[in-house]
Design an enzyme around this catalytic site. Structure first.
Site, short mmCIF file in Angstrom:
data_model
loop_
_atom_site.label_atom_id
_atom_site.label_comp_id
_atom_site.label_asym_id
_atom_site.label_seq_id
_atom_site.Cartn_x
_atom_site.Cartn_y
_atom_site.Cartn_z
N CYS A 117 -26.65 9.59 -9.11
CA CYS A 117 -27.40 10.68 -9.77
C CYS A 117 -28.90 10.39 -9.86
O CYS A 117 -29.68 11.28 -10.22
CB CYS A 117 -26.82 10.96 -11.14
SG CYS A 117 -25.13 11.52 -11.01
N HIS A 257 -31.84 15.31 -15.07
CA HIS A 257 -30.59 15.36 -14.29
C HIS A 257 -29.61 16.25 -15.03
O HIS A 257 -29.47 16.17 -16.26
CB HIS A 257 -30.04 13.94 -14.15
CG HIS A 257 -28.69 13.91 -13.49
ND1 HIS A 257 -28.45 14.56 -12.30
CD2 HIS A 257 -27.52 13.34 -13.87
CE1 HIS A 257 -27.18 14.39 -11.97
NE2 HIS A 257 -26.60 13.65 -12.90
N ASN A 287 -23.17 19.74 -11.79
CA ASN A 287 -23.86 18.48 -11.45
C ASN A 287 -23.79 18.29 -9.93
O ASN A 287 -22.73 17.98 -9.38
CB ASN A 287 -23.15 17.34 -12.18
CG ASN A 287 -23.79 15.99 -11.92
OD1 ASN A 287 -24.66 15.85 -11.07
ND2 ASN A 287 -23.34 14.99 -12.66
O1 UT7 Z 1 -23.92 12.52 -13.44
C1 UT7 Z 1 -23.27 11.30 -13.41
C2 UT7 Z 1 -23.17 10.75 -14.77
N1 UT7 Z 1 -22.09 11.40 -15.45
C3 UT7 Z 1 -22.28 11.86 -16.66
O2 UT7 Z 1 -23.37 11.84 -17.20
C4 UT7 Z 1 -21.06 12.39 -17.36
C5 UT7 Z 1 -21.03 11.89 -18.79
N2 UT7 Z 1 -19.81 12.29 -19.50
C6 UT7 Z 1 -19.62 13.57 -19.90
O3 UT7 Z 1 -20.40 14.45 -19.63
C7 UT7 Z 1 -18.42 13.83 -20.78
O4 UT7 Z 1 -17.85 12.61 -21.15
C8 UT7 Z 1 -17.33 14.72 -20.11
C9 UT7 Z 1 -17.85 16.14 -19.93
C10 UT7 Z 1 -16.92 14.15 -18.78
C11 UT7 Z 1 -16.10 14.80 -21.01
O5 UT7 Z 1 -16.47 15.30 -22.29
P1 UT7 Z 1 -16.09 14.49 -23.61
O6 UT7 Z 1 -16.64 15.28 -24.73
O7 UT7 Z 1 -16.55 13.07 -23.46
O8 UT7 Z 1 -14.54 14.59 -23.60
P2 UT7 Z 1 -13.44 13.41 -23.70
O9 UT7 Z 1 -13.31 12.73 -22.38
O10 UT7 Z 1 -13.75 12.59 -24.91
O11 UT7 Z 1 -12.13 14.23 -23.97
C12 UT7 Z 1 -11.91 14.93 -25.22
C13 UT7 Z 1 -10.62 15.70 -25.11
C14 UT7 Z 1 -9.45 14.87 -24.60
O12 UT7 Z 1 -8.27 15.32 -25.24
P3 UT7 Z 1 -7.65 14.53 -26.47
O13 UT7 Z 1 -7.32 13.17 -25.95
O14 UT7 Z 1 -8.72 14.51 -27.52
O15 UT7 Z 1 -6.45 15.35 -26.84
C15 UT7 Z 1 -9.37 15.22 -23.14
O16 UT7 Z 1 -8.09 15.02 -22.60
O17 UT7 Z 1 -10.76 16.77 -24.17
C16 UT7 Z 1 -9.75 16.66 -23.16
N3 UT7 Z 1 -10.30 17.14 -21.90
C17 UT7 Z 1 -10.29 18.43 -21.55
N4 UT7 Z 1 -9.83 19.53 -22.18
C18 UT7 Z 1 -9.99 20.71 -21.54
C19 UT7 Z 1 -10.91 16.41 -20.92
N5 UT7 Z 1 -11.30 17.23 -19.93
C20 UT7 Z 1 -10.92 18.49 -20.30
C21 UT7 Z 1 -11.05 19.74 -19.69
N6 UT7 Z 1 -10.59 20.82 -20.35
N7 UT7 Z 1 -11.65 19.91 -18.49
#
Ligand code: UT7
Length: 330
Positions: A117, A257, A287
């Site tokens: 990125c 980014h 992204n």
């Molecule tokens: O560009 C390269 C660098 N990358 C980044 O900068 C990405 C950085 N990370 C992020 O942007 C975020 O971590 C994500 C968008 C990838 C994920 O968001 P989050 O707020 O960190 O979610 P999480 O992984 O903590 O998941 C929270 C909950 C989980 O469910 P439980 O365990 O709380 O029941 C996930 O299973 O949300 C669930 N979940 C989803 N629910 C609906 C994960 N993905 C999804 C989804 N739709 N697509």
């Protein structure tokens, strides 16, 4: 006294594929919903490059053609093309090499930079150095990724984030004080564990087993990357302002980014910037990895004014991150 040569951005080009993949489309493929995606990331839709045999160079070429048309130059005038990408057409030769051929950039040499990125910031600094050396007059820096080629569309944690696109800038020797003024770039390989592709490299070449195990897709531990990104992008952007004696009031635009709106908000906040000074197109493209920063410049080009101080900032796989200060030259 010899005049210091500064690398000015003199044109911007871009390309996004026509096909859109909306949050509602994704609802039909994986267990997700529009509300979750919008509130957690800010994304509404992304563009996908479709078509048999189409690769990243097929987005680099129209982006560079757009830039040449705007500047009124022929591709034959380009001295060097640097492409930031983690989704090259082939492992070798480089995508830049292939794109130069397709463009008819017969007098250019070209190479790729792999910085995930930060795949626009790293080559931008390199390209600026080529101009500053006095040896080159027209260097094109392109950030381009066909992320859809390495995404598992059964994994809801990653497939909602990424899209395809390419953006490019032309660097030329400019008036002193205008152009790429300063850059802080960082690299920390200990971050590899959180964001990488498991197979297909020399450590673990492609095999039937690696394909069956889905090891040719993006592997990301989202929460860990999120934490590092919020701190890394905000810290380096604040450090760049401080070492140039600037405050948020001196900055016309932040070009961040586009990985997650919450990371962008944290960076703007730390720099003391109003949200209306932040370029944001994540809702339309998602992204696009190396493509995000030049695609922002492409979208906002008409609003930029000569003399505007602009900070470009990124964080991504590697980890790689950084911030670059540009004084807009036209
Ligand atoms: O560009 C390269 C660098 N990358 C980044 O900068 C990405 C950085 N990370 C992020 O942007 C975020 O971590 C994500 C968008 C990838 C994920 O968001 P989050 O707020 O960190 O979610 P999480 O992984 O903590 O998941 C929270 C909950 C989980 O469910 P439980 O365990 O709380 O029941 C996930 O299973 O949300 C669930 N979940 C989803 N629910 C609906 C994960 N993905 C999804 C989804 N739709 N697509």
């Amino acid at each position: 006294m010899t005049r210091k040569i500064t690398a000015a951005i003199t044109a911007v080009g871009g390309f996004v594929p026509e096909d859109r993949l909306t949050n509602f489309d994704l609802e039909k493929i994986v267990d997700t919903n529009d509300e979750w995606i919008r509130t957690r990331t800010g994304i509404e839709e992304r563009r996908i490059l479709k078509g048999e045999g189409k690769g990243t160079s097929d987005m680099v070429v129209p982006a560079v053609q757009d830039l040449c048309k705007k500047r009124g130059i022929s591709p034959e005038e380009i001295d060097c093309l640097i492409v930031g990408t983690v989704t090259p057409d082939l492992v070798f030769p480089s995508t830049a090499n292939i794109a130069c051929y397709k463009l008819g950039a017969k007098n250019a040499w070209g190479f790729d930079v792999s910085a995930a990125c930060s795949g626009f910031l790293y080559p931008l600094t390199l390209g600026a150095s080529l101009i500053e050396s006095g040896r080159y007059k027209k260097v094109v820096v392109c950030g381009a990724d066909k992320m859809s080629s390495i995404i598992d569309y059964t994994d809801r944690a990653t497939c909602i984030i990424f899209g395809d696109g390419a953006g490019a800038v032309l660097l030329e020797p400019g008036e002193e004080g205008y152009g790429v003024l300063d850059s802080i770039l960082r690299s920390d390989g200990s971050g590899c564990q959180y964001l990488h592709m498991k197979a297909g490299g020399s450590k673990k070449p492609a095999s039937v087993e690696t394909v069956m195990a889905k090891e040719h897709f993006v592997y990301q531990e989202g929460q860990a990357v999120f934490k590092f990104a919020v701190k890394g992008m905000a810290d380096v952007s604040a450090e760049l302002l401080e070492r140039n004696g600037l405050t948020g009031d001196d900055i016309a635009w932040l070009v961040p980014h586009q990985a997650n709106k919450r990371i962008i908000d944290a960076t703007a906040n730390r720099m003391g910037l109003d949200p209306d000074k932040v370029m944001l197109n994540i809702q339309r493209y998602g992204n696009t990895t190396a493509g995000t920063l030049p695609l922002c410049l492409w979208d906002w080009e008409k609003q930029l004014k000569k003399g505007d101080n602009i900070v470009l900032s990124a964080f991504g796989g590697g980890f790689t991150w950084g911030a670059t200060l540009v004084k807009w030259a036209y």
